[in-house]
Design a protein around this motif. Structure first.
Motif, short mmCIF file in Angstrom:
data_model
loop_
_atom_site.label_atom_id
_atom_site.label_comp_id
_atom_site.label_asym_id
_atom_site.label_seq_id
_atom_site.Cartn_x
_atom_site.Cartn_y
_atom_site.Cartn_z
N PRO A 138 0.83 -1.21 0.00
CA PRO A 138 0.00 0.00 0.00
C PRO A 138 0.86 1.26 0.00
N THR A 139 0.40 2.27 -0.71
CA THR A 139 1.13 3.54 -0.78
C THR A 139 0.15 4.66 -1.10
N ASN A 140 0.66 5.85 -1.25
CA ASN A 140 -0.16 7.02 -1.59
C ASN A 140 0.33 7.65 -2.88
N TYR A 141 -0.59 7.85 -3.81
CA TYR A 141 -0.29 8.56 -5.04
C TYR A 141 -1.06 9.89 -5.03
N PRO A 142 -0.53 10.91 -5.70
CA PRO A 142 -1.31 12.16 -5.82
C PRO A 142 -2.60 11.89 -6.61
#
Length: 802
Positions: free
Chosen positions: A703-707
């Motif tokens: 899991p990660t965060n993208y704009p």
């Protein structure tokens, strides 16, 4: 009167007969390796007629009490020749056994009959033991055998990716694992920022991972316990073994100081890749070294003492202007005492230290931080009879936390020396654990641990309005650090806060004809320490902090149920487990939290909750030329930090009803949530010269965060993000292979050697360590850039022993 005498005489006669029929005796002793006197852990001592048996403890000791009689005794241990003999148990007997290694007759595979499958009958579940020889065969990056990387092939175990330190168990964080080396806590397990682990495989005797059903003697972490014991040293002959690899080499020496009584072990490893950097006009350095040492002495048949230690350091520098040093130092003095043939005790005095140092010459200062603990523990094992064993004991641990100290490295640097206030704590516990064979088919293990944690006073402590170190701004809808309204100086003699927890444990097993069993367990654990890290993988700079007035201890409740089966007399085995974990008081951080050199870390922490659940499968092939396993895990790991309602506790904070919590108070994936995790390992013995190994790993992307968009402000373009951990990196997978060549040995030479040829990531999969976004200078459009660490990596290692 005669009638009374007759009745009394008859009663005494019947009592004597009954007493004689019930008379029991104890067989006890120590089991060790014949060629070295190294004690062996988990050896099976079985009695087929009685369908009962026992295994040796962590120090090679066993004890079993049985009715008087003549029995067949079978002593068996994987990789060693079985001992089968008849024993006449008509008195208490002390009997030590020395086991011989099995000869490697690969042309003819012989399957030995294991009399009792005690792993099926035992209630202990969610445990994996890995042989050191298997660890050395598993292909890993750069050819260096690695304990931590090998564990990742087991069900329920994963990590954050290549070159990442630590590991995650059943959806838990890396700081929730208790890692013990000869009973001493290891706080950071990585060399070279995660490329290697700190454990030298040549010095290791036993590796055991508890994922659930954790016995009551362990505490302090809520996810798992990794227990590693070092070898004790050869008390018969002087031995040397080691290896020369592509980036590091190792050497281990062991032998007798006084034959059959006193032995030593000294082992060291060092990397040397940095020595070749000047050839390429590179002034940077990155290397590690470590040292393992141990002395054991047999005072007499009832007393043994051990002194063991580990010291390791890593150094990374860039042109001497940036120098980073970190590492562990642990030591343990142990005294094994046998009160009787049924009561075994172990007293340990343990020291553990983790140090992190940083020198920034271009700024003009040095920085260091770390954690120390001093642990006194006393454990006893009481063998009541062949059906009942008691484990009980106590321990006390004193902690010193150094959040950080800064000082100038030159007189004209302009930096003022400052020590961030040190923190102190004391943790103590008492426990009892019972192993109970209730019927032939039903066995249980149950116990209770009572733990207390005292957050001791310190030189400076901040006080906040409404006792609230984190504020919520209803206009910007963000959390921010509160400003202290006062400072108190409680001093180290006081107590800031006390915690007390009861931690029950229970496991049960019901077996079907000794071939299969169903097991279930419940475990409650308390964790009083927290690792401050907002990365998915631990880094050397991570700082530990204790529970206290603003940070509650983590509390776990874990339930597990499983089915276990031996197939074809143990040639194959099958295991499956389902688990559910609920964790209270799991911390998370406000957006933009600064964790390094923070004098009041409570101002960026919010308490929440976490949960994880899943299903594990493990299929093993244990016999034949081809051995190995297939492991698969489906799991889900989530966290939630809802809005705090202090008013419900009677505290009027004047807070807005708009307080959001993190992620709008909704559940979100943890950074270590891996929905699918598949591992396959195979080892094939072609003949006496060649052994081939391969492993394949597939994992759902991290899991990660993208704009999710961008906005412009005063000519600058800035991205903005959506809900936390909503996106994922691409799925991870790779294939590793190795071949081990053992040259034909010249009988006149004492040296035994082997060559290990390995290829990591055979098809050169470019697995994403991260994905970043940037604007293309030519097109002006946004583009994603994948960062990968490894492609295909071949390696050669030469191992030797004599």
């Amino acid at each position: 009167m005669p009638n009374r005498h007759f009745v009394l005489s008859l009663g005494l006669l019947l009592f004597g007969v009954f007493a004689q029929a019930q008379q029991k005796f104890t067989l006890s002793g120590t089991i060790s390796e014949a060629n070295s006197n190294e004690t062996l852990i988990g050896v099976t001592i079985a009695f087929p007629e009685l369908k009962t048996g026992v295994t040796t403890n962590e120090y090679g000791f066993y004890s079993i009490t049985l009715p008087e009689g003549e029995y067949t005794l079978v002593v068996s241990y994987l990789g060693f020749q079985d001992i089968r003999e008849t024993i006449n148990l008509n008195s208490n007997i002390k009997r030590d056994f020395n086991l011989l290694e099995e000869a490697e007759e690969l042309e003819e595979v012989v399957v030995t009959d294991d009399v009792e499958r005690l792993d099926i009958r035992k209630p202990q579940m969610s445990v994996n033991t890995m042989a050191v020889q298997t660890i050395k065969q598993i292909p890993v990056v750069l050819g260096e055998a690695d304990v931590i990387k090998s564990l990742l092939l087991l069900p329920g175990v994963s990590n954050a990716g290549e070159a990442s330190s630590g590991f995650n168990v059943r959806g838990g964080a890396a700081d929730q694992n208790l890692i013990l080396l000869d009973e001493a806590t290891v706080f950071n397990t990585s060399h070279l920022f995660g490329f290697f682990s700190v454990f030298n495989p040549d010095a290791i005797k036993d590796v055991k991972l508890f994922k659930g059903g954790i016995p009551a003697r362990y505490g302090g972490r809520v996810s798992s316990v990794l227990e590693i014991f070092q070898k004790e040293g050869n008390s018969k002959d002087f031995k040397v073994n080691g290896g020369i690899g592509a980036v590091a080499s190792r050497l281990l020496l062991e032998g007798p100081i006084q034959k059959d009584r006193t032995a030593f072990l000294v082992g060291g490893r060092a990397s040397y890749a940095h020595l070749f950097l000047p050839l390429f006009d590179v002034d940077n350095k990155a290397y590690f070294y470590d040292l393992n040492a141990k002395i054991n002495h047999k005072i007499n048949d009832r007393n043994n003492i051990f002194l063991s230690g580990y010291f390791g350091r890593d150094l990374f520098s860039i042109s001497d202007r940036f120098v980073n040093t970190y590492g562990n130092a642990v030591g343990n003095f142990r005294w094994n005492h046998l009160f009787s043939d049924r009561l075994f005790s172990n007293l340990s005095i343990i020291y553990s230290d983790y140090y992190y140092g940083l020198e920034l010459d271009f700024v003009g200062f040095e920085w260091d931080s770390g954690i120390q603990n001093f642990n006194l523990k006393y454990d006893l094992k009481h063998y009541i009879n062949d059906k009942l064993q008691l484990n009980y004991g106590l321990n006390n641990t004193y902690y010193v936390f150094n959040p950080g100290r800064i000082k100038p490295n030159s007189p004209d640097s302009g930096i003022v020396e400052e020590q961030i206030t040190k923190k102190y704590a004391n943790e103590n516990a008492i426990y009892i654990d019972i192993e109970h064979q209730i019927t032939e088919n039903l066995s249980m293990q149950y116990g209770l641990r009572a733990s207390q944690f005292n957050r001791l006073g310190q030189d400076e402590f901040y006080v906040y309005e409404n006792n609230n170190p984190v504020e919520f701004d209803p206009f910007t809808l963000v959390y921010q650090e509160a400003t202290p309204i006062d400072t108190i100086n409680p001093g180290r003699g006081g107590t800031l806060k006390k915690f007390f927890n009861l931690e029950p444990r229970i496991s049960a097993s019901y077996n079907f004809k000794g071939k299969s069993s169903i097991k279930a367990s419940y475990t409650r654990l308390a964790q009083y320490l927290h690792l401050l890290s907002n990365t998915s993988s631990p880094t050397p700079l991570d700082v530990w902090t204790p529970s206290g007035p603003f940070v509650d201890p983590q509390l776990l409740d874990q339930f597990a149920v499983g089915y276990f089966r031996n197939i074809k007399d143990g040639d194959y085995s099958f295991e499956t487990e389902a688990f559910y974990k609920d964790i209270q008081n799991r911390i998370d951080y406000i957006d933009g939290a600064n964790l390094i050199a923070n004098k009041a870390i409570e101002r960026v922490i919010l308490n929440g909750e976490a949960r994880a659940y899943g299903l594990e499968f493990l299929i093993r092939k244990n016999e034949g030329r081809l051995t190995g396993w297939l492991a698969y895990t489906w799991s889900k790991s989530e966290q939630r930090t809802p809005p705090r309602d202090l008013r419900a506790l009677g505290i009027d904070t004047g807070r807005s009803d708009l307080e959001t919590g993190i992620n709008q108070g909704q559940w979100y994936s943890t950074p270590y949530d891996k929905r699918h995790d598949l591992s396959v390992y195979a080892s094939y013995n072609l003949n006496k010269k060649w052994n081939f190994n391969a492993n394949f790993i597939y994992q759902t992307g991290q899991p990660t965060n993208y704009p999710v968009g961008q906005f412009e402000f005063e000519g600058l373009t800035a991205p903005y993000y959506g809900l936390r951990n909503k996106e994922r990196l691409p799925d991870y997978h790779r294939l590793d292979v190795s071949a081990i060549l053992t040259p034909k040995r010249n009988e006149r030479k004492k040296v035994k050697s082997e060559w290990v040829f390995s290829i990591y990531n055979l098809y050169s999969r470019r697995n994403a360590a991260s994905i970043n976004f940037r604007e293309n200078e030519d097109t002006g459009r946004n583009e994603a850039i994948r960062t990968s660490i490894f492609g295909i990596i071949p390696a050669v290692t030469y191992n030797f022993r004599f």
